[in-house]
Structure formats: C-alpha cells, structure tokens
Enzyme design. Structure first.
Site, PDB file in Angstrom:
ATOM      1  CB  SER A   1      -0.874   0.024   1.252  1.00  0.00           C
ATOM      2  OG  SER A   1      -0.099   0.429   2.377  1.00  0.00           O
ATOM      3  CG  ASP A   2       1.608   5.862  -1.150  1.00  0.00           C
ATOM      4  OD1 ASP A   2       2.553   5.925  -0.340  1.00  0.00           O
ATOM      5  OD2 ASP A   2       1.494   6.676  -2.076  1.00  0.00           O
ATOM      6  CB  ALA A   3       2.984   6.183   3.481  1.00  0.00           C
ATOM      7  CG  ASP A   4      -0.440   5.723   7.912  1.00  0.00           C
ATOM      8  OD1 ASP A   4      -0.237   4.537   8.241  1.00  0.00           O
ATOM      9  OD2 ASP A   4      -0.313   6.682   8.687  1.00  0.00           O
ATOM     10  CB  ALA A   5      -2.860   3.863   1.310  1.00  0.00           C
TER      11      ALA A   5
END
Ligand code: NOJ
Length: 787
Positions: A313-317
């Site tokens: 995932s992208d960061a904290d997505a």
C-alpha cells in the site's frame, strides 16, 4: 491470413489459455468491422526487451521454499510479513522487539548500512523462523549520486540512458542494504499543476510505457536478485496522475477507455518487464479507493495481467480507507485492503494489518488467502538472496556511494535530458571569444540544493555542482563571471518534507534587501556581454504535496527577467523546474531557452557543457507545454470531436494549441526527414508493418535527433485521437550524414480499448501516419487494415 510474428514476439507475456484464445481468434478471422481481443492483449512491444526470465525450475524451487516456511508460520508471523514500518530515526527497543517477535516484514527509510545490518541481525538471529527483513526506500532518481529527475530522464527519449541511470542508482542502494526501490512512478500526468509530474514520464502512454520498462530493467537487472540490483515497484496503481484540479491526493474519475488506453499501459509495461512489486495509490478511483479496489488489484493486475509479485500500500493508505468514508474502522480497513489484493501494509506505525490474525481466527479470511498474500513476499526475499546473504559489507558501501562511475552516468543522463526550447540567431552555443563577461543571475543559479530536485534525502549537498560552479569549470580561460541571485522564492505553505527532514534555513530578505538584490542583478546584467538566468521552481515546489494552482514563475522572477532583458543584453534562460511554467513572454523576448529540469549532482557541469556546445541538446518534451494554466489539460493526442479547431472555436481569447508541442526540442544542428516509406499500403488484421525514414544532419556538428512516428485511425468502433505516438528512435547523426530509421508497427499499436464494446479492438480502417521531430510532424503517409 497468417499470424504475424508480432504474436510470437509478444507471447512470453501472454499466458497459456489467453494466448491460445488470441491465436484462435487471429486464425479464425473476423467478419465484423472490428476484431475483439481478450483483455490481456495490450502489448506495447517493450516487453521483448525485458530480461526478467528465470528458469521455471528455479521458480518451482523458490515456491517450495516459501511454502515450507509458510507451513511453519503462525498467523501472527504471517501478518508480520505483511507489515512494513517507517524508521526515520535510530531504532529503539520497541522496534527491535517487534522485529525479534517476527511482527515486521519490512522497513523503509533506513539508509545507514550499519543500522540495516544491526536490524537484520535482530531479524535473522532472534526471530523464530529467521526470516530476513526487506529494506525499501524511495530511490527515485539516485541515492547519494543524484540523477536527473524522472521527467527529465523521460525527456531524453532514450530507454538505454534511463536503464543505465537506474542501474547505477540500484548499485548504490544495494550496496547499503536497500533491496527495494519505490520506483518507477509510472503515473501518466496531463495536469502540470500536479506536483508529482516530476516523478513520472509525462503525458503519453507510449513514451510512458517505454520509460517504465527501461526503469524496471535498470533497477532489477536481468532477474530479481541480480547482483548490484534491487526490486522495483511500479506506482501508484492506478490513475493517481489524474487528480481533480491537479490537487495532490484528490479524487480521480476516469472512464474505462481513459484507463485502458492512457493510464494503465505503463503499469502493464512494467509488469511485462517483470516488475517485482506494485504500490497501490492513495486516491479514490471512480469512487472506490485504489487501495481497496479489488477490480484494480485483483481483476486487472492478477487475473488479466498475471502479475505474480506483491502489492504494497502507499503510506498509511490502508488506515486511510477510513478517511475516505469507505472502511468503518481499522479492522474493516484491513479487511478491505487485504481482500482487494494489498499484500503488505506500509504504515507509519504497526497498524491496520494487526487485525489480520483476529480476522483469520474469526474465519473472516482463510489460511489460503493469508498464504497467498505472504508467499510472494517470501519468494521475493528468497530471490533476492536475503536468506543466504542478509548483511551488507559496510566498507564496500562506502566505496560504492558517490563513485565516479555513477557520477559519469548522472552527467551523461543530464546532458541527454535537456530540451532546447528556443535559440534565436544561434545564440547558443556560447562562443568563448565574444562572451568574456558573463552575468549569472537567478535564485537557482548557484543552488546546490535545488539542482538535485525533490525526493533526495541522503545525498551530500556539497557534492552537487551548481550552474555557476559548472560554468566556471567549463568556460574558456579568461571568462569573467559575476553572480547575483536577484530574488528569493518560496512556497506560501511549508513543504511536508522540509518539516520532516529540515528545509533551507537561509533567512528571508527584508524589503530593503529585496530591492537592493533586485537592482544589483539588473546592474550585473548591464556590465556583462551575455546573461545566463537560471529561473524556475525550488526543489520543494515539485513532488508529493507540491501542487500549484498556477504555472507562473514563482515570486518576482518574471519581473526580474523582464528587467534584465530590458538592459538589451543577450539573455540565455535556463529553466529549472519539472512542470511547464508560463513562458509566453519569454518565448517571444528571450532569444535562448534551455529547459534543464532538475539535472542532478553533476547538473552544473552538464548545463555548462550544453551552453558551451561540448554537449548538444537533443531532449524532447514529454508533454505539451501550455501557453497558460487555463489550457490545462492540453495534450496533442486529443479527439477531434465535433469539428477541427478553427481560430476562436475552442477559446476566443487564446490559441488552443500549446506553446511548445509534445515531442518538441531543438538542436545546435538542423535535421531533415525524407523518404518516408511503408512496406505495405494494405495489411490484414494481425499483421504488422515496417516504416522507414531518412534523417539527414545538414549542419556542422554531430548531434542526436529523435525520430517520432504518429498514427491516426480515420474511423472505427470508437473515435480515436487526432494523433498518437507509436514509435520513436534517438539516433546520432554526423554532419552531412543521412541515416535510415526503421519502425516496426504491430497489432498492439493498432489496437485500442473501445468504450463501445468494452474490449480491445482492432478496426478495419485507414490510418494516417506521420514521422518527424515532434507531434506536429508533417511527413505523411498512410495504410489500410483489411479483415
Ligand atoms: C508516499 C508516496 O506517495 C509514495 O510514492 C512513497 O513511495 C511513500 N510515501 C514512501 O515514502
């Protein structure tokens, strides 16, 4: 009708059943006007260059080894492998204990080889199953040696240069223990307000696909685990570049035709080139967050494209699926992302995926699902050789970082990326004799920080060469330089990266200082023979969370440019930015304009070489350069729709053409295109074509030209763009020499996704074909496709 060799050429990426179906259709022929292809067929011809193939016997061995581990793992350990955490500072006891308990599979933002070794020792020696960590980082355009930003490298139109540059970046990364780059970013960007335009290859799916494949080859080498190489990550899947209003992170609404024909092809190309990982995007795509979008992550990526790596995932997505108004809570967010197809959660803190073991125990997910998510992560670690060689040689790392070899690659890439936008009366290259006194002016002229662009965290700023320094090194003996910054420029709202990593601490000028510096710059110009102005945007004005609502030169740069030009001295404008800034006035009043993007560590030398003719510009724009922001989005490959443009039918106050078209760029020599030849006037569906054209250098210096081929389909199942790039070659031509450039068009080049049939089609129709030096190429021919 015989199957064209193209099918064989593309076939390694068409797996079993689909390839058979495709060939059956080809052989059976079609009676309708169009031919419908299975959705896997979107080959762009770059895959055959990919070198990702490993013998399948090894694939089986890797899988067996991963499965043997999976059999021993608890649900908690499996969830651990799906967990990636940021580490910006030195590791603390909590982090080490998590690693020792097998709760972490990967870390990002650790770049110090001794810290990497230390943490790897904890993972390998203290965790129950001794599974090594995989270390990821944003190696976007270099680690210590910084290469031109990705949009610049795309402007080289030279896949070989791009591959070499990313291979050199990979070498530095691997030397310190980074195994995985969060690159390439392959998002198509047609709105230059979007700050992340800097990280991609621009506006065009064909160029973008070629650049994507080249970057994957560069990072990964011949196979995942090749010495001195790392795993690549194509991001952000998918559509992120089409953010509404160019505002970073905002929603994206794209038709299936736009997605299939424009935004997905570079991802497909990366997958065909063997990319090991994919990163899911932040935003909503057509109302469904990309990180919880099973259609994207499963149906397209895995089912259609047969992607066998893993998705991060992208960061904290994953957590942010709650913010989208999509997931009810963290546990729900984890379920949504996991079942959509996100293998690994990138999180600021160990987070949503903590809930997976409980979800497993509650029967919400089964062991097959869990194993399917973990397996490709273990396989990647196995392929990388991390189980055998988990540690790095710190002494060697110190030798590799910033070595001459990488600097030379960086210099070469910077020289090959610059785009000459204007050169009246051959002001460039500068002649030593008439230009003894040079005024170098502008806020970016002596900056060692800005020249490397954004996404740069561990370079040594003092090692980069500013434009002023480069000029001093390269200029003929006896040249005098005077320098004046003239103006200061800054963001209205601070950059998030500056907040984390520390920004420029230079004090802001008082009003009196501002006036004094401005006047000093104009005075400096007055006493010079020629002025080199370096204007544009600071490095924190492009990149993530760096979108703008306008394309003007920030601050008082336009005013300074006009004041300096008013001195009557010849001005060379060196543009340093990623986005196309407002140049309407400059394009009429400034005789020479060279776009250098953010050229990297050796940027100053590259620019000086270009200005003095030791290198000849040959870069070409990877997007259309708008006249003003109101034209955005503007791209050459639009549909004609109701009627072709007549003055005033699109805008009554402004041309509807760009200031500089896609593919445009001048040289210090002149090229002529002639003898356009197509080997058939008519082909059958499924067959290909060869196109040849002569490129002659009629000037006096050896230089590169990029021959570009464009197609237009005259009628069919859907309307097709007025022109589309379908081939390019960068060639070096000596003065007086003529070279014949060949293009090969295949079925994929004549196939598109039709919104009418919701499938890939190839129509029986007539095509226009142009070849030339930009998207306005005038050398014309055509051919017909018959059933
Ligand atoms: C967020 C960005 O969108 C992504 O491109 C990057 O790789 C991650 N942060 C990690 O830094």
């Amino acid at each position: 009708m015989k199957p064209h060799p193209t099918v064989a050429k593309s076939s390694p990426t068409l797996h079993g059943r689909n390839r058979g179906a495709f060939q059956r259709k080809l052989l059976a022929g079609c009676t309708t006007i169009s031919m419908i292809f299975p959705s896997t067929i979107l080959q762009r011809g770059f895959a055959q260059e990919a070198k990702n193939t490993k013998p399948s016997v090894q694939d089986a061995a890797v899988r067996q080894r991963a499965d043997a581990l999976l059999q021993q793992m608890t649900p908690e350990e499996k969830a651990g492998q799906l967990s990636q955490l940021f580490l910006f500072t030195k590791p603390d006891a909590t982090m080490e204990s998590r690693i020792a308990k097998g709760q972490v599979g990967s870390l990002l933002f650790v770049t110090d080889p001794s810290v990497i070794n230390h943490l790897q020792h904890v993972a390998v020696e203290q965790s129950r199953l001794h599974i090594p960590l995989i270390f990821g980082f944003d190696v976007i355009h270099g680690l210590q040696t910084i290469f031109p930003v990705p949009i610049a490298m795309a402007a080289s139109w030279d896949p070989d240069t791009i591959e070499r540059a990313q291979a050199a970046a990979a070498k530095e990364a691997r030397a310190v223990g980074i195994d995985w780059a969060f690159a390439p970013m392959v998002d198509i960007a047609r709105d230059p307000r979007w700050g992340r335009i800097v990280e991609g290859a621009g506006a065009d799916p064909y160029l973008g696909s070629a650049v994507a494949a080249a970057q994957v080859r560069g990072f990964q080498g011949a196979y995942i685990g090749a010495p001195d190489h790392i795993v690549a990550c194509a991001k952000h899947f998918a559509g992120y570049g089409a953010a509404e209003g160019g505002r970073d992170y905002d929603s994206v609404d794209l038709s299936d035709a736009q997605l299939r024909n424009v935004y997905l092809p570079p991802f497909k190309s990366a997958v065909d080139a063997g990319v090991g990982t994919i990163m899911s995007a932040y935003m909503d795509l057509n109302g469904v967050p990309a990180t919880g979008n099973r259609w994207l992550l499963h149906d397209v990526l895995r089912d259609e494209w047969k992607f066998g790596g893993f998705v991060v995932s992208d960061a904290d997505a994953v957590n942010n699926l709650q913010t989208h108004g999509f997931a009810a809570d963290k546990a729900d967010a984890a379920m949504r992302a996991f079942t959509a197809g996100v293998n690994m959660e990138m999180a600021l803190n160990k987070d949503a995926y903590d809930n997976l073991p409980a979800a497993y125990k509650a029967g919400k997910i089964n062991s097959e699902q869990l194993d399917a998510a973990v397996r490709p992560i273990l396989e990647t670690k196995i392929r990388l050789g991390l189980f055998e060689n988990p540690y790095v040689d710190e002494a060697r790392a110190a030798q590799v970082l910033g070595a001459t070899e990488q600097k030379q690659e960086s210099l070469r890439a910077a020289e090959r990326s610059a785009v000459l936008l204007r050169n009246e009366h051959a002001l460039l290259p500068l002649q030593g004799s008439g230009n003894r006194n040079i005024a170098v002016i502008g806020p970016l002229a002596d900056s060692k920080r800005d020249i490397t662009g954004p996404w740069v965290f561990v370079n040594k700023e003092q090692e980069s060469v500013s434009v002023l320094e480069g000029l001093k090194q390269i200029a003929p003996q006896g040249t005098q330089f005077t320098y004046s910054q003239g103006v200061q420029i800054s963001r209205k709202f601070p950059s998030m990266f500056d907040a984390i990593f520390g920004g420029d601490k230079t004090p802001v000028w008082t009003e009196a200082e501002q006036k004094q510096e401005f006047d000093k710059a104009v005075q400096t110009a007055r006493s010079a023979d020629v002025v080199v102005m370096v204007l544009g945007e600071r490095q924190n004005m492009d990149g993530e969370a760096a979108s703008r609502s306008s394309l003007e030169l920030p601050g008082r740069q336009q005013e300074l440019l006009e004041a300096v030009a008013a001195t009557g001295k010849p001005v060379v404008l060196v543009m340093m930015s990623a986005r196309p800034l407002e140049l309407r006035w400059a394009s009429k009043n400034i005789p020479a304009i060279l776009d250098v993007w953010y050229p990297g560590t050796e940027g100053g030398i590259a620019i000086a070489n270009l200005l003095y003719g030791k290198a000849v510009p040959a870069g070409k724009l990877p997007y259309d350069w708008p006249r003003d922001v109101g034209q955005v989005p503007i791209f050459y490959s639009h549909d004609v729709t109701h009627q072709p443009e007549k003055q005033g039918t699109r805008y009554w106050n402004e041309e509807s053409t760009p200031l500089f078209p896609f593919g445009y760029g001048l040289s210090y020599t002149n090229f002529q295109f002639s003898n356009l030849h197509i080997n058939h006037d008519q082909i059958h569906r499924g067959e290909g074509l060869d196109v040849a054209v002569d490129v002659r250098n009629s000037g006096t210096v050896t230089a590169d030209e990029v021959a570009q081929l464009y197609l237009h389909q005259q009628s069919g199942t859907s309307s097709r763009p007025v022109r589309e790039l379908k081939g390019f070659h960068r060639v070096t031509v000596a003065p007086g020499e003529t070279q014949t450039v060949h293009f090969n068009l295949d079925t994929a080049d004549l196939t598109y996704w039709s919104a009418a049939t919701r499938s890939w089609v190839q129509d029986d129709t007539r095509f226009d074909l142009w070849v030339g030096d930009d998207s306005n190429a005038s050398l014309h021919s055509g051919f017909t496709v018959a059933p």
